[in-house]
Design a protein around this motif. Sequence first.
Motif, PDB file in Angstrom:
ATOM      1  N   GLN A   7       8.413  21.459  -7.841  1.00 39.39           N
ATOM      2  CA  GLN A   7       7.086  21.563  -8.437  1.00 39.39           C
ATOM      3  C   GLN A   7       6.670  20.251  -9.076  1.00 39.39           C
ATOM      4  OE1 GLN A   7       7.150  24.870 -11.168  1.00 39.39           O
ATOM      5  NE2 GLN A   7       7.887  26.294  -9.611  1.00 39.39           N
ATOM      6  N   ASP A   8       7.595  19.648  -9.798  1.00 41.34           N
ATOM      7  CA  ASP A   8       7.283  18.383 -10.474  1.00 41.34           C
ATOM      8  C   ASP A   8       7.068  17.265  -9.461  1.00 41.34           C
ATOM      9  OD1 ASP A   8       7.559  19.766 -12.830  1.00 41.34           O
ATOM     10  OD2 ASP A   8       9.579  19.028 -13.250  1.00 41.34           O
ATOM     11  N   ALA A   9       7.793  17.303  -8.336  1.00 44.17           N
ATOM     12  CA  ALA A   9       7.614  16.295  -7.290  1.00 44.17           C
ATOM     13  C   ALA A   9       6.208  16.374  -6.706  1.00 44.17           C
ATOM     14  CB  ALA A   9       8.660  16.484  -6.198  1.00 44.17           C
ATOM     15  N   ARG A  10       5.732  17.576  -6.423  1.00 50.88           N
ATOM     16  CA  ARG A  10       4.373  17.731  -5.905  1.00 50.88           C
ATOM     17  C   ARG A  10       3.348  17.237  -6.915  1.00 50.88           C
ATOM     18  NH1 ARG A  10       6.153  23.361  -4.787  1.00 50.88           N
ATOM     19  NH2 ARG A  10       7.072  23.394  -2.676  1.00 50.88           N
ATOM     20  N   ALA A  11       3.576  17.558  -8.190  1.00 57.13           N
ATOM     21  CA  ALA A  11       2.646  17.105  -9.232  1.00 57.13           C
ATOM     22  C   ALA A  11       2.629  15.583  -9.325  1.00 57.13           C
ATOM     23  CB  ALA A  11       3.027  17.715 -10.576  1.00 57.13           C
ATOM     24  N   ALA A  12       3.794  14.954  -9.148  1.00 50.14           N
ATOM     25  CA  ALA A  12       3.872  13.494  -9.219  1.00 50.14           C
ATOM     26  C   ALA A  12       3.139  12.841  -8.053  1.00 50.14           C
ATOM     27  CB  ALA A  12       5.329  13.045  -9.253  1.00 50.14           C
ATOM     28  N   VAL A  13       3.283  13.408  -6.860  1.00 49.43           N
ATOM     29  CA  VAL A  13       2.564  12.877  -5.697  1.00 49.43           C
ATOM     30  C   VAL A  13       1.057  12.966  -5.940  1.00 49.43           C
ATOM     31  CG1 VAL A  13       2.016  13.306  -3.261  1.00 49.43           C
ATOM     32  CG2 VAL A  13       4.394  13.304  -4.020  1.00 49.43           C
ATOM     33  N   LEU A  22       8.082  10.837  -1.044  1.00 45.99           N
ATOM     34  CA  LEU A  22       9.174  11.166  -1.955  1.00 45.99           C
ATOM     35  C   LEU A  22      10.484  10.595  -1.434  1.00 45.99           C
ATOM     36  CD1 LEU A  22       8.361  14.971  -2.458  1.00 45.99           C
ATOM     37  CD2 LEU A  22       7.951  13.144  -4.126  1.00 45.99           C
ATOM     38  N   LEU A  23      11.328  10.156  -2.344  1.00 47.37           N
ATOM     39  CA  LEU A  23      12.692   9.743  -2.008  1.00 47.37           C
ATOM     40  C   LEU A  23      13.617  10.369  -3.034  1.00 47.37           C
ATOM     41  CD1 LEU A  23      13.986   6.233  -0.963  1.00 47.37           C
ATOM     42  CD2 LEU A  23      15.291   7.714  -2.495  1.00 47.37           C
ATOM     43  N   GLY A  75       0.797  -1.220   0.000  1.00 47.61           N
ATOM     44  CA  GLY A  75       0.000   0.000   0.000  1.00 47.61           C
ATOM     45  C   GLY A  75       0.826   1.265   0.000  1.00 47.61           C
ATOM     46  N   ALA A  76       2.141   1.133   0.206  1.00 47.61           N
ATOM     47  CA  ALA A  76       3.020   2.306   0.202  1.00 47.61           C
ATOM     48  C   ALA A  76       3.491   2.611  -1.214  1.00 47.61           C
ATOM     49  CB  ALA A  76       4.222   2.064   1.110  1.00 47.61           C
ATOM     50  N   ALA A  77       3.760   3.881  -1.471  1.00 46.08           N
ATOM     51  CA  ALA A  77       4.257   4.306  -2.780  1.00 46.08           C
ATOM     52  C   ALA A  77       5.324   5.370  -2.592  1.00 46.08           C
ATOM     53  CB  ALA A  77       3.126   4.849  -3.646  1.00 46.08           C
ATOM     54  N   VAL A  78       6.356   5.311  -3.424  1.00 45.50           N
ATOM     55  CA  VAL A  78       7.473   6.248  -3.352  1.00 45.50           C
ATOM     56  C   VAL A  78       7.712   6.851  -4.725  1.00 45.50           C
ATOM     57  CG1 VAL A  78       9.943   6.490  -2.909  1.00 45.50           C
ATOM     58  CG2 VAL A  78       8.583   4.969  -1.474  1.00 45.50           C
ATOM     59  N   VAL A  79       7.707   8.163  -4.815  1.00 49.16           N
ATOM     60  CA  VAL A  79       8.137   8.868  -6.022  1.00 49.16           C
ATOM     61  C   VAL A  79       9.627   9.126  -5.871  1.00 49.16           C
ATOM     62  CG1 VAL A  79       7.938  10.965  -7.396  1.00 49.16           C
ATOM     63  CG2 VAL A  79       5.882   9.924  -6.395  1.00 49.16           C
ATOM     64  N   ILE A  80      10.425   8.592  -6.800  1.00 51.82           N
ATOM     65  CA  ILE A  80      11.883   8.676  -6.713  1.00 51.82           C
ATOM     66  C   ILE A  80      12.387   9.851  -7.554  1.00 51.82           C
ATOM     67  CG2 ILE A  80      14.054   7.472  -7.175  1.00 51.82           C
ATOM     68  CD1 ILE A  80      12.466   4.838  -6.952  1.00 51.82           C
ATOM     69  N   ALA A 101       1.129  17.164  -1.231  1.00 51.51           N
ATOM     70  CA  ALA A 101       2.002  17.096  -0.061  1.00 51.51           C
ATOM     71  C   ALA A 101       2.446  15.662   0.181  1.00 51.51           C
ATOM     72  CB  ALA A 101       1.270  17.626   1.164  1.00 51.51           C
ATOM     73  N   PRO A 102       3.751  15.393   0.242  1.00 50.05           N
ATOM     74  CA  PRO A 102       4.210  14.023   0.473  1.00 50.05           C
ATOM     75  C   PRO A 102       3.871  13.557   1.886  1.00 50.05           C
ATOM     76  CG  PRO A 102       6.059  15.550   0.581  1.00 50.05           C
ATOM     77  CD  PRO A 102       4.871  16.343   0.129  1.00 50.05           C
ATOM     78  N   SER A 103       3.504  12.274   2.013  1.00 48.32           N
ATOM     79  CA  SER A 103       3.221  11.702   3.328  1.00 48.32           C
ATOM     80  C   SER A 103       4.506  11.531   4.126  1.00 48.32           C
ATOM     81  CB  SER A 103       2.536  10.343   3.180  1.00 48.32           C
ATOM     82  OG  SER A 103       1.374  10.444   2.404  1.00 48.32           O
ATOM     83  N   PHE A 104       5.617  11.384   3.439  1.00 46.74           N
ATOM     84  CA  PHE A 104       6.928  11.253   4.070  1.00 46.74           C
ATOM     85  C   PHE A 104       7.964  11.670   3.044  1.00 46.74           C
ATOM     86  CE2 PHE A 104       5.792   7.192   2.159  1.00 46.74           C
ATOM     87  CZ  PHE A 104       6.891   6.918   1.356  1.00 46.74           C
ATOM     88  N   VAL A 105       9.168  11.933   3.513  1.00 43.76           N
ATOM     89  CA  VAL A 105      10.285  12.284   2.627  1.00 43.76           C
ATOM     90  C   VAL A 105      11.501  11.486   3.051  1.00 43.76           C
ATOM     91  CG1 VAL A 105      11.896  14.097   1.911  1.00 43.76           C
ATOM     92  CG2 VAL A 105       9.456  14.618   2.124  1.00 43.76           C
ATOM     93  N   ALA A 106      12.178  10.864   2.091  1.00 46.02           N
ATOM     94  CA  ALA A 106      13.476  10.234   2.330  1.00 46.02           C
ATOM     95  C   ALA A 106      14.504  10.993   1.509  1.00 46.02           C
ATOM     96  CB  ALA A 106      13.449   8.765   1.923  1.00 46.02           C
ATOM     97  N   ALA A 107      15.597  11.376   2.158  1.00 50.60           N
ATOM     98  CA  ALA A 107      16.638  12.154   1.498  1.00 50.60           C
ATOM     99  C   ALA A 107      17.971  11.423   1.662  1.00 50.60           C
ATOM    100  CB  ALA A 107      16.716  13.561   2.097  1.00 50.60           C
ATOM    101  N   VAL A 108      18.528  10.987   0.544  1.00 52.15           N
ATOM    102  CA  VAL A 108      19.771  10.212   0.549  1.00 52.15           C
ATOM    103  C   VAL A 108      20.877  11.117   0.016  1.00 52.15           C
ATOM    104  CG1 VAL A 108      20.905   8.106  -0.241  1.00 52.15           C
ATOM    105  CG2 VAL A 108      18.423   8.114   0.180  1.00 52.15           C
TER     106      VAL A 108
END
Length: 267
Positions: free
Chosen positions: A126-132, A151-152, A75-80, A173-180
């Motif tokens: 901007q594109d990250a928000r649109a993708a979410v 987002l990751l 059920g989880a999804a990540v936009v990379i 708005a992303p539910s969570f953010v991962a920053a590598v």
Amino acid sequence: MSRLALLLVLALPVAAQDWPHVADPVAVPLAGALPTPTVENRERPRNALGLNRSLSDVTSPAVQAHLPPDSLRTGAAVVILPGGGFGRVVVDKEGHDLGRWLAARGVAAFVLTYRTGGWPNALGAQDARAAVAWVRERAAGWRIDPARVGLLGFSAGGHHALAAAEGASASGAPSFVAAVYPVVPEGYAERVTSESPPMFFAHAADDRYPAAASAEVWAALLAAGVRSEAHLYAGGGHGFGMGVAGGPVASWPDRFVAWLATFSASP
């Protein structure tokens, strides 16, 4: 073969077309037409398929989905958001390689080819928000929980992912953010609030972009009561992707998936 995949092949030198073929997921434009980027297959470090593609001159964003088998879906999804120094998008090492890995572990992954334009620009955020928002609109068909779409981002992509969490509308708005190994936006820790999304960080101490910046944001999140996690490694440098050179930094993808599972539980 998708239109974007065909464009990638056609953009490569003739000799490069002898590389082992990998079927990229179908590319879907977020706005306008599909991007027609300049493509370079960088020498090092290539994956097992002989690929380390770098896209530049991206003028319109697109996403490519790696969907898990029905039996594994969490059920989880990540936009990379791959890195690339703000002028390129490194779609294999920091994109499709992770997308395939996440899908095999039940997490739907969407590689975002965001607009490039050098530093500084807000196009990636901007594109990250649109993708979410795009993923949420289609969540039911993919058995994705709209409350678990995050987002990751790597390096410059990490910068965009963090920036996208600020001031986003509800749908984007992303539910969570991962920053590598992110390039952390200046003054970001000072803008953290209790409304900031949960965050995950992976950063090496010998990175040319200071790991202390990630640690500072993580500390601010904890002070604000936001569930977050940081893995700060003694070595690994910058651009280690999923851990292409091995060592302790190669553990971060497993740690991220474990954190994502706990994030889905009640606080």
